[in-house]
Scaffold this motif. Sequence first.
Motif, PDB file in Angstrom:
ATOM      1  N   HIS A  94     -43.035  -0.529  -8.516  1.00 43.06           N
ATOM      2  CA  HIS A  94     -41.817  -1.332  -8.468  1.00 43.06           C
ATOM      3  C   HIS A  94     -40.672  -0.668  -9.224  1.00 43.06           C
ATOM      4  N   ALA A  95     -41.000   0.179 -10.210  1.00 37.80           N
ATOM      5  CA  ALA A  95     -39.956   0.928 -10.904  1.00 37.80           C
ATOM      6  C   ALA A  95     -39.397   2.026 -10.001  1.00 37.80           C
ATOM      7  N   ALA A  96     -40.272   2.670  -9.217  1.00 40.06           N
ATOM      8  CA  ALA A  96     -39.812   3.700  -8.281  1.00 40.06           C
ATOM      9  C   ALA A  96     -38.929   3.092  -7.205  1.00 40.06           C
ATOM     10  N   VAL A  97     -39.263   1.880  -6.758  1.00 35.51           N
ATOM     11  CA  VAL A  97     -38.429   1.183  -5.780  1.00 35.51           C
ATOM     12  C   VAL A  97     -37.084   0.822  -6.408  1.00 35.51           C
ATOM     13  N   ALA A  98     -37.124   0.330  -7.651  1.00 35.82           N
ATOM     14  CA  ALA A  98     -35.878  -0.026  -8.339  1.00 35.82           C
ATOM     15  C   ALA A  98     -34.985   1.192  -8.517  1.00 35.82           C
ATOM     16  N   LEU A  99     -35.578   2.355  -8.799  1.00 33.28           N
ATOM     17  CA  LEU A  99     -34.787   3.577  -8.942  1.00 33.28           C
ATOM     18  C   LEU A  99     -34.103   3.926  -7.623  1.00 33.28           C
ATOM     19  N   ALA A 100     -34.830   3.793  -6.512  1.00 32.02           N
ATOM     20  CA  ALA A 100     -34.221   4.070  -5.207  1.00 32.02           C
ATOM     21  C   ALA A 100     -33.006   3.169  -4.981  1.00 32.02           C
ATOM     22  N   HIS A 101     -33.127   1.890  -5.332  1.00 35.70           N
ATOM     23  CA  HIS A 101     -32.011   0.964  -5.159  1.00 35.70           C
ATOM     24  C   HIS A 101     -30.843   1.331  -6.075  1.00 35.70           C
ATOM     25  N   ALA A 102     -31.173   1.742  -7.307  1.00 33.63           N
ATOM     26  CA  ALA A 102     -30.110   2.123  -8.241  1.00 33.63           C
ATOM     27  C   ALA A 102     -29.354   3.344  -7.734  1.00 33.63           C
ATOM     28  N   LEU A 103     -30.064   4.327  -7.213  1.00 37.93           N
ATOM     29  CA  LEU A 103     -29.418   5.527  -6.682  1.00 37.93           C
ATOM     30  C   LEU A 103     -28.575   5.186  -5.458  1.00 37.93           C
ATOM     31  N   HIS A 104     -29.085   4.272  -4.644  1.00 38.06           N
ATOM     32  CA  HIS A 104     -28.318   3.829  -3.470  1.00 38.06           C
ATOM     33  C   HIS A 104     -27.028   3.133  -3.913  1.00 38.06           C
ATOM     34  N   ASP A 105     -27.142   2.256  -4.920  1.00 36.05           N
ATOM     35  CA  ASP A 105     -25.965   1.536  -5.411  1.00 36.05           C
ATOM     36  C   ASP A 105     -24.958   2.477  -6.079  1.00 36.05           C
TER      37      ASP A 105
END
Length: 303
Positions: A94-105
């Motif tokens: 879930h941290a790796a998914v959150a990182l993907a979202h942060a990079l997208h944002d």
Amino acid sequence: MSTVPMAGLRLRFFADPGEFLAAADDYLGADPVVCTVVTTVAHRLLSQRAEGISQPDRNWWLVVTDDSGAVVGAAMRSAPYAPYPPFLLPMPDHAAVALAHALHDREEEILAVNGALPAVEVCAAELTRLRGGRVQVAQHTRLHELGELAWPPPAPGGLVVATEDDLALVTQWFTAFVGDADEQAGRPRGSSAHEVPDHTDMLRRLHAGRLWFWVDETGQPVHLTGANPPSFGVARVGPVYTPPAQRGRGWASNAVAEVSRRIQAEGARACLFTDQANPTSNKIYAALGYRPVVDMANLAIVP
């Protein structure tokens, strides 16, 4: 520093590697072999900052914490070569998914992601879900740590430190190492993204005394082995390069064994990466006493 809260996690992005090291100290020190790439790069760039050498604005360092404030993951984006892939240390899915979202944002263009499995796969998959494209494996690597050193059959000659006078040959062999590594793994030359140090960085490595030749009985260099300075008590061996005409004579095994002995003699732990597609190097290092620690991958995101 910027902080991104996400579903029970805090993602803290740092521009300063020194601030990152301070924030992640306990986490990095708890598993310094697995963290070796991040810690050695952070310490190197911190030293360069002290020398007045600026870093690209795209560089960042990441610490992921949970609700209790415990560090559960870390990453960096500091690669000096295109497409400047982030490098992920182990972290929960879930941290790796959150990182993907942060990079997208943050609207960062991410065309490749490197690092520990499975975090790197999870992050890359989520990035493609958000932006399109598909994930393609560029390279599977494996990190090994030396246990008890097993000496290979002796080879003639010995290890000598490369000096500034050897700059041209060292640079030539570094460059050849990158292409030959692809070829030996069955990939087209130049298909993997590897850093070849620039003139200034190569001189810095030579002045640090962390590059060695194996010379034959006539005193001619026949092999090159390098190692990073210890970081959190761990030194990483590499590159390891023997010109094609000199292969099969035991130069690499003897050089890596002696460099590894010196690392352990200075009180550090020795580790190295292998390309999983290169059975020859994997066999050599296993025979010396290197044992697998963690699998990693270099992933490309393609249309």
